[in-house]
Scaffold this active site. Sequence first.
Site, PDB file in Angstrom:
ATOM      1  N   CYS A  47     -47.463 -30.416 -76.023  1.00  0.00           N
ATOM      2  CA  CYS A  47     -47.039 -30.307 -74.550  1.00  0.00           C
ATOM      3  C   CYS A  47     -48.146 -29.095 -73.557  1.00  0.00           C
ATOM      4  O   CYS A  47     -47.960 -27.721 -74.191  1.00  0.00           O
ATOM      5  CB  CYS A  47     -45.882 -30.013 -74.972  1.00  0.00           C
ATOM      6  SG  CYS A  47     -44.778 -28.824 -73.096  1.00  0.00           S
ATOM      7  N   CYS A  50     -45.780 -26.355 -72.879  1.00  0.00           N
ATOM      8  CA  CYS A  50     -45.179 -25.193 -73.851  1.00  0.00           C
ATOM      9  C   CYS A  50     -46.151 -24.585 -73.897  1.00  0.00           C
ATOM     10  O   CYS A  50     -45.951 -23.040 -74.082  1.00  0.00           O
ATOM     11  CB  CYS A  50     -44.891 -25.541 -74.784  1.00  0.00           C
ATOM     12  SG  CYS A  50     -43.707 -27.588 -74.696  1.00  0.00           S
TER      13      CYS A  50
END
Length: 427
Positions: A47, A50
């Site tokens: 991700c 993230c």
Amino acid sequence: MASLRFTCAVFVLTITLASAYVEQLDDTFKDIRKKELWLVEFYAPWCAYCKTFEPVWFEVGAELKSMGSDVNVGMIDCTSHTSVASELGIRGYPTIKLFKRDKVFSYNGPRQKADIIEFVNRVTGPAVRAIPNQQMFQHVMSHNDILFVYIGGSSPLKEKYVKTASELIVYLSFYSALENVLPKAVTLQEVPSVVVFKDGTFFTYNEEQHGDLTSWVNRERFPTYTKLDSYTLYAMGDSGKLVAMAVENEKKPSEESIRFKTLIETAASEYKDHFSRDFQFGHMEENSYLNGLVLGEVKAPCIIVLNLSNDGYYMPNQPVHSIQDLLSFLDGILEGKVQQLGGNGLLQRIKRTFHDAKTTLTTMFQTAPGWTCVVIGLPVGIVGMIIYATCTVVPVEDDEEEESKQKGTKVVAQKENKKNSAAKKED
Ligand SMILES: *[C@@H]1O[C@H](CO)[C@@H](O)[C@H](O)[C@H]1NC(C)=O
């Protein structure tokens, strides 16, 4: 050379120190989470968002530590520790949750240090905070757009208020005060009462008229007319109201854009009694969220009404020039005369999946091109090699080749689906 090495050492040290206050957790978190206070980020290595968020998370850890907070900060890689992720129903990345004994509070606000710390303080503190004196009352009033206060001593109403507060504390703070600390300008017909201060005025809760206290607070916890962004919209979803907004042209506010804003604001303030039960009003600048909802481009300036419960939306099919035009559009929606677009039917969900996947891929390429190439390229490359090998080694029949190609597409589609669920949160 020596100085370079020194710089590197300092750099490495800084990173280690910053991350020293954030624990990498694993599946054993299930067993320890009820024993202490935990603030946890659930993430996935692929991700991209993230990754961008990580330094903020380390700062949150360091700040809570330096404040002497007893909240532990951790992070869990959900791709390696799937059982804890599935037990807690983690669907998107990053997800932030605070664990307080057997209670779990989800954080849905902006992913910034100050907002996260504020959330931690609110949720770990008492559900209802007492305001001791008039100065403090003024102070709290000037710092909150929306302020809920219970006025009075112990009562059954207070018990309900405390219960409501503990349910809705993830969104905002709740206060209580005795009648004598109220500002002079505020006089109540009845004590005890629950009062909300907003839109430059105040009004009291009335059980007969407003129904259940928690639902009332949920409906009233936003200013009637406010600036919107994707976080506020997300939070408004629970209020169950339709959101009527003017979408602004951020680059050059045209006359039309200003007119739409004025009309929406007028509907919000002057027709409050008529609409406030069903509508929330506002204006919005950024429109990537809206583009995701309508699966296309929202042409600003315009007026749009969203039903956040089913991702449906309404747009006027006649030009809106006057307040009468707007009122009949809004009434038309309530009477079911205006057709709803979008929604979360099957076809719409499939379309949205593709739209989201496209947007995520674009963002991923923009933020981490190398990483994205590996993530996308690797499976495609492998599938390509398999197809190539199948084609070259054995002289295959046409339909067999067809089949292996289809398999390839499936793998990619699955990958995209996964990312897509993450994108939901990111947006
Ligand atoms: C919004 O969507 C929900 C869920 O489908 C539905 O129950 C509700 O009636 C809708 N609201 C309006 C005003 O159409």
